[in-house]
Design an enzyme around this catalytic site. Structure first.
Site, PDB file in Angstrom:
ATOM      1  CE  LYS A   1      43.224   4.786  76.165  1.00  0.00           C
ATOM      2  NZ  LYS A   1      43.047   3.406  76.608  1.00  0.00           N
TER       3      LYS A   1
ATOM      4  CD  GLN B   1      42.427   0.024  75.154  1.00  0.00           C
ATOM      5  OE1 GLN B   1      43.099   1.042  75.137  1.00  0.00           O
ATOM      6  NE2 GLN B   1      41.295  -0.053  75.829  1.00  0.00           N
TER       7      GLN B   1
ATOM      8  CG  ASP C   1      45.806   1.943  82.060  1.00  0.00           C
ATOM      9  OD1 ASP C   1      45.180   3.007  81.949  1.00  0.00           O
ATOM     10  OD2 ASP C   1      45.715   1.003  81.245  1.00  0.00           O
TER      11      ASP C   1
END
Ligand code: NAD
Length: 296
Positions: free
Chosen positions: A54, A98, A121
């Site tokens: 990422k 994460q 997200d």
């Protein structure tokens, strides 16, 4: 007739290039780069790989990457304090924590603490709610990537029968909402669904997000269906001691019946990070009071 293979890798590369252009335009307008902060707690090997890729993709697209690596025993209070700091940081447009988090940390409390305007997200309940009632929202990356591939392949999805297998908050549910927003007739199937093959056989569009290797076989499909395989499953390979990745769909048999199908790897997987960058730029524009970037 063999299905055509939907090349998610190529589509994702195109999207990343468009993000790069829009990012440069954003920088020219605002005098700063759009920024994505990624937080990793602990040393889970898969999470480390995700976070590294990422970060790399963020920099490659010309955006600012902020990485925060915290030790595995980090307390919930310390993680929440970092999230609060990132919420208040003007250089940060997107925050991604994460998952999974170590057991001492309540994942929901952490997601709830992220400013919904920076929730790239799309997991915050405010964004889930906005998606559900049809308002503009930051949408989870994987299902949004699936929708992009579907629209690229099929154009208008209105009136099509869609079956989503899996009802997770990360993939299945938002996928169903997105397809509903496109005026599909949507069925969400799950572990308690009766006669799943018969349900799937109705579908013009099948999205499989189950986590069961090669569960969906060609005889479950309506001829010509478009099949999006979200599954990422590691199984033993033919050569001793090695593994290979397979999806939730048995590609070999499905490709003989479907009209189009995503492969694993190289289908949905590459879309997730590309959409994350796209979401970061969308969030940056909204925070700067600019209209959403075109073409993303
Ligand atoms: P999850 O475990 O949270 O949800 C799985 C869903 O499948 C559940 O809703 C469950 O009801 C359903 N299910 C389980 N067994 C079933 C069965 N026998 N028949 C029908 N439904 C069944 O998983 P998830 O997070 O939604 O992920 C699903 C898959 O997608 C996994 O393989 C995961 O690795 C993969 N994934 C890929 C990406 C990507 O970037 N490509 C992103 C997220 C998840």
């Amino acid at each position: 007739m063999a299905a055509s293979v939907i090349d998610g890798k190529a589509f994702a590369e195109g999207l990343r290039a468009r993000v790069g252009k829009a990012g440069a335009a954003f920088e020219a307008q605002t005098g700063r780069k759009a920024g994505l902060a990624v937080v990793l707690v602990g040393e889970d090997p898969a999470s480390q790989v995700y976070v590294r890729s990422k970060g790399k993709a963020t920099v490659a697209a010309g955006l600012e990457s902020f990485e925060h690596r915290l030790p595995v025993h980090t307390s919930q209070a310390d993680l929440l304090a970092l999230v609060a700091r990132l919420n208040g940081d003007e250089a940060v447009d997107g925050i991604l924590v994460q998952l999974p988090l170590p057991p001492q940390i309540d994942e929901k409390a952490v997601i709830d603490a992220i400013d919904p305007a920076k929730d790239v997200d799309g997991f915050h309940v405010v964004n889930a709610g906005r998606l559900a009632i049809g308002e503009d929202a930051l949408v989870p990356c994987t299902p949004l990537g699936c929708l992009m591939l579907l629209k690229d392949r099929l154009g208008d999805l209105s009136g099509l029968e869609a079956v989503v297998i899996g009802r997770s908050n990360i993939v299945g549910k938002p996928m169903a909402q997105l397809l509903l927003r496109e005026s599909c007739t949507v069925t969400v199937a799950h572990s308690r669904t009766r006669d799943l093959p018969a349900v799937v056989r109705r579908a013009d569009i099948v999205v499989a997000a189950v986590g069961r290797p090669e569960m969906v076989t060609g005889d479950w499909l309506k001829p010509g269906a478009t099949v999006i395989d979200v599954g990422i499953n590691r199984v033993p390979a033919a050569d001793e001691g090695r593994t290979r990745l397979v999806g939730d769909v048995d590609f070999a048999s499905a490709a003989g019946v479907a009209g189009a199908i995503t492969p694993v790897p190289g289908g949905v997987g590459p879309m997730t990070i590309a959409v994350l960058l796209r979401n970061t730029l969308v969030a940056a524009h909204a925070r700067a009071g600019l209209p959403p970037p075109e073409d993303l």
